[in-house]
Design a protein around this motif. Structure first.
Motif, PDB file in Angstrom:
ATOM      1  N   UNK A 101      -4.643   6.611  85.602  1.00  7.55           N
ATOM      2  CA  UNK A 101      -4.102   5.063  85.368  1.00  7.55           C
ATOM      3  C   UNK A 101      -5.225   4.492  84.962  1.00  7.55           C
ATOM      4  N   UNK A 102      -4.850   3.090  84.229  1.00  4.12           N
ATOM      5  CA  UNK A 102      -5.819   2.243  83.511  1.00  4.12           C
ATOM      6  C   UNK A 102      -5.820   0.935  84.621  1.00  4.12           C
ATOM      7  N   UNK A 103      -4.828   0.603  85.134  1.00  2.00           N
ATOM      8  CA  UNK A 103      -4.824  -0.356  86.317  1.00  2.00           C
ATOM      9  C   UNK A 103      -3.935  -0.018  87.444  1.00  2.00           C
ATOM     10  N   UNK A 104      -4.577  -0.150  88.574  1.00  2.00           N
ATOM     11  CA  UNK A 104      -3.969   0.066  89.655  1.00  2.00           C
ATOM     12  C   UNK A 104      -3.946  -1.054  90.624  1.00  2.00           C
ATOM     13  N   UNK A 105      -2.684  -1.585  91.299  1.00  2.00           N
ATOM     14  CA  UNK A 105      -2.646  -2.683  91.996  1.00  2.00           C
ATOM     15  C   UNK A 105      -2.187  -2.016  93.439  1.00  2.00           C
ATOM     16  N   UNK A 106      -2.818  -2.651  94.458  1.00  2.00           N
ATOM     17  CA  UNK A 106      -2.361  -2.283  95.853  1.00  2.00           C
ATOM     18  C   UNK A 106      -1.224  -3.145  96.316  1.00  2.00           C
ATOM     19  N   UNK A 107      -0.143  -2.362  96.426  1.00  2.00           N
ATOM     20  CA  UNK A 107       0.925  -3.036  96.811  1.00  2.00           C
ATOM     21  C   UNK A 107       0.949  -3.188  98.485  1.00  2.00           C
ATOM     22  N   UNK A 108       1.049  -4.609  98.794  1.00  2.00           N
ATOM     23  CA  UNK A 108       0.806  -4.966 100.321  1.00  2.00           C
ATOM     24  C   UNK A 108       2.024  -4.579 101.321  1.00  2.00           C
ATOM     25  N   UNK A 143      -0.571  -7.408  93.542  1.00  2.00           N
ATOM     26  CA  UNK A 143      -1.505  -7.175  94.600  1.00  2.00           C
ATOM     27  C   UNK A 143      -2.885  -7.552  94.279  1.00  2.00           C
ATOM     28  N   UNK A 144      -3.605  -8.153  95.282  1.00  2.00           N
ATOM     29  CA  UNK A 144      -4.706  -8.747  94.977  1.00  2.00           C
ATOM     30  C   UNK A 144      -5.979  -7.773  95.144  1.00  2.00           C
ATOM     31  N   UNK A 145      -5.511  -6.468  95.647  1.00  2.00           N
ATOM     32  CA  UNK A 145      -6.508  -5.531  95.563  1.00  2.00           C
ATOM     33  C   UNK A 145      -6.206  -4.496  94.388  1.00  2.00           C
ATOM     34  N   UNK A 146      -7.142  -4.382  93.448  1.00  2.00           N
ATOM     35  CA  UNK A 146      -6.652  -3.868  92.355  1.00  2.00           C
ATOM     36  C   UNK A 146      -7.977  -3.048  91.829  1.00  2.00           C
ATOM     37  N   UNK A 147      -7.689  -2.276  90.767  1.00  2.00           N
ATOM     38  CA  UNK A 147      -8.984  -1.696  90.019  1.00  2.00           C
ATOM     39  C   UNK A 147      -8.556  -1.142  88.809  1.00  2.00           C
ATOM     40  N   UNK A 148      -9.680  -1.241  87.803  1.00  2.00           N
ATOM     41  CA  UNK A 148      -9.656  -0.854  86.303  1.00  2.00           C
ATOM     42  C   UNK A 148     -10.917  -0.673  85.816  1.00  2.00           C
ATOM     43  N   UNK A 149     -11.151  -0.376  84.537  1.00  2.00           N
ATOM     44  CA  UNK A 149     -12.502  -0.292  84.013  1.00  2.00           C
ATOM     45  C   UNK A 149     -13.041  -1.645  83.367  1.00  2.00           C
ATOM     46  N   UNK A 150     -14.207  -1.822  83.659  1.00  2.00           N
ATOM     47  CA  UNK A 150     -14.585  -3.220  83.418  1.00  2.00           C
ATOM     48  C   UNK A 150     -14.592  -3.372  81.842  1.00  2.00           C
ATOM     49  N   UNK A 151     -15.132  -2.791  81.065  1.00  2.00           N
ATOM     50  CA  UNK A 151     -15.118  -2.758  79.588  1.00  2.00           C
ATOM     51  C   UNK A 151     -13.793  -3.277  79.183  1.00  2.00           C
ATOM     52  N   UNK A 152     -12.776  -2.335  79.513  1.00  2.00           N
ATOM     53  CA  UNK A 152     -11.382  -2.482  79.045  1.00  2.00           C
ATOM     54  C   UNK A 152     -10.866  -3.947  79.500  1.00  2.00           C
ATOM     55  N   UNK A 153     -11.124  -4.366  80.882  1.00  2.00           N
ATOM     56  CA  UNK A 153     -10.678  -5.518  81.403  1.00  2.00           C
ATOM     57  C   UNK A 153     -11.304  -6.865  80.321  1.00  2.00           C
ATOM     58  N   UNK A 170      -1.878  -8.320  84.339  1.00  2.00           N
ATOM     59  CA  UNK A 170      -1.169  -7.164  84.255  1.00  2.00           C
ATOM     60  C   UNK A 170      -0.029  -7.488  82.981  1.00  2.00           C
ATOM     61  N   UNK A 171      -0.027  -8.598  82.569  1.00  2.00           N
ATOM     62  CA  UNK A 171       0.763  -8.708  81.467  1.00  2.00           C
ATOM     63  C   UNK A 171       0.047  -8.436  80.138  1.00  2.00           C
ATOM     64  N   UNK A 172      -1.206  -8.766  80.040  1.00  2.00           N
ATOM     65  CA  UNK A 172      -2.076  -8.210  78.935  1.00  2.00           C
ATOM     66  C   UNK A 172      -2.365  -6.602  78.794  1.00  2.00           C
ATOM     67  N   UNK A 173      -2.417  -6.208  79.906  1.00  2.00           N
ATOM     68  CA  UNK A 173      -2.441  -4.688  80.067  1.00  2.00           C
ATOM     69  C   UNK A 173      -1.424  -3.996  79.829  1.00  2.00           C
ATOM     70  N   UNK A 174      -0.229  -4.364  80.370  1.00  2.00           N
ATOM     71  CA  UNK A 174       1.089  -3.948  79.674  1.00  2.00           C
ATOM     72  C   UNK A 174       1.263  -4.117  78.114  1.00  2.00           C
ATOM     73  N   UNK A 175       0.822  -5.232  77.720  1.00  2.00           N
ATOM     74  CA  UNK A 175       0.963  -5.200  76.211  1.00  2.00           C
ATOM     75  C   UNK A 175       0.288  -4.301  75.436  1.00  2.00           C
ATOM     76  N   UNK A 176      -1.325  -4.104  76.082  1.00  2.00           N
ATOM     77  CA  UNK A 176      -2.059  -2.996  75.333  1.00  2.00           C
ATOM     78  C   UNK A 176      -1.705  -1.585  75.695  1.00  2.00           C
ATOM     79  N   UNK A 177      -0.640  -1.641  76.337  1.00  2.00           N
ATOM     80  CA  UNK A 177      -0.210  -0.182  76.527  1.00  2.00           C
ATOM     81  C   UNK A 177      -0.940   0.983  77.522  1.00  2.00           C
ATOM     82  N   UNK A 178      -1.393   0.100  78.456  1.00  2.00           N
ATOM     83  CA  UNK A 178      -2.043   0.406  79.728  1.00  2.00           C
ATOM     84  C   UNK A 178      -1.092   1.224  80.784  1.00  2.00           C
ATOM     85  N   UNK A 179      -1.565   2.102  81.214  1.00  2.00           N
ATOM     86  CA  UNK A 179      -0.791   2.904  82.195  1.00  2.00           C
ATOM     87  C   UNK A 179      -0.953   2.114  83.689  1.00  2.00           C
ATOM     88  N   UNK A 180       0.080   1.714  84.126  1.00  2.00           N
ATOM     89  CA  UNK A 180      -0.143   0.666  85.319  1.00  2.00           C
ATOM     90  C   UNK A 180       0.577   1.317  86.544  1.00  2.00           C
TER      91      UNK A 180
END
Length: 220
Positions: A101-108, A143-153, A170-180
């Motif tokens: 995955x490219x962006x992971x959100x922690x679902x509370x 989710x406020x707990x999340x992970x991604x690659x720094x350069x990509x962010x 999240x919106x920009x990541x989705x527009x860029x085709x990231x796997x969320x």
């Protein structure tokens, strides 16, 4: 491998000790102090965290200051109020570290009924539903707990510096085709009073910021 953990902070002296002492090995805390008037910065330094000062008030301003200070390939974000256990960070970061995955959100998932006030939970549910429609990602929590690659962010060019920052990510990541993706995390009662979810007014202020971000991003 080191993962940098960005902790936006405003007067969290009651919670920082618990949070930093539970940081997993290999996860380096960066406390982005957003103008605290208590002992937050001193406590963070005393427990080995890097402290970055961001005088411009705003949740997004603190998060982005921490992101700019980070050096690790993979970064995590999480609140500094003890509502989330740092020991869950490896589960959130794993899909990014393993290339799944490219962006992971922690679902509370609240441990107790009082951990997540009804007004904050309702607002979050409305936003999550809107995100599913706009992005196609199966998200149930911003989710406020999340992970991604720094350069990509950094390449996403996030502009919001208020409460809209996590939504814009999240919106920009989705527009860029990231796997969320989502990973469930336990949600605990925070230490001290929240600047956002602790009051209906705070929740409405955050939702207002997020609506502005949504208005700037058209439908998928």
């Amino acid at each position: 491998m080191t993962v940098d953990v960005i902790l936006p902070c405003l007067d969290e002296e009651a919670a920082l000790g618990w949070v930093l002492e539970r940081m997993p090995r290999g996860y380096r805390p960066i406390v982005a102090d957003n103008g605290s008037t208590d002992r937050s910065a001193g406590i963070a330094r005393g427990l080995g965290a890097e402290v970055v000062h961001e005088p411009r008030r705003g949740f997004g301003a603190a998060c982005h200051a921490g992101l700019l200070a980070a050096t690790a390939d993979v970064v995590c974000f999480m609140d500094a109020d003890a509502s989330l256990d740092p020991r869950l960070l490896p589960a959130v970061a794993a899909p990014v570290l393993e290339g799944r995955a490219d962006l992971v959100l922690g679902a509370r998932r609240p441990r107790t009924a009082g951990a997540w006030p009804w007004h904050a939970r309702l607002g979050n549910a409305v936003l999550a539903r809107g995100l599913r429609r706009r992005t196609g990602a199966a998200l149930h929590d911003l989710g406020p707990m999340r992970a991604a690659r720094r350069a990509a962010l950094l390449e996403l060019g996030l502009a919001d510096r208020r409460f809209g920052y996590p939504l814009e990510m999240v919106l920009r990541a989705a527009a860029a085709g990231w796997r969320i993706a989502e990973v469930e995390v336990e949600y605990l009662p925070r230490k001290g009073r929240s600047k956002v979810t602790g009051t209906v007014r705070g929740t409405l202020r955050a939702l207002s910021d997020m609506r502005k971000v949504l208005a700037g991003h058209g439908p998928r």
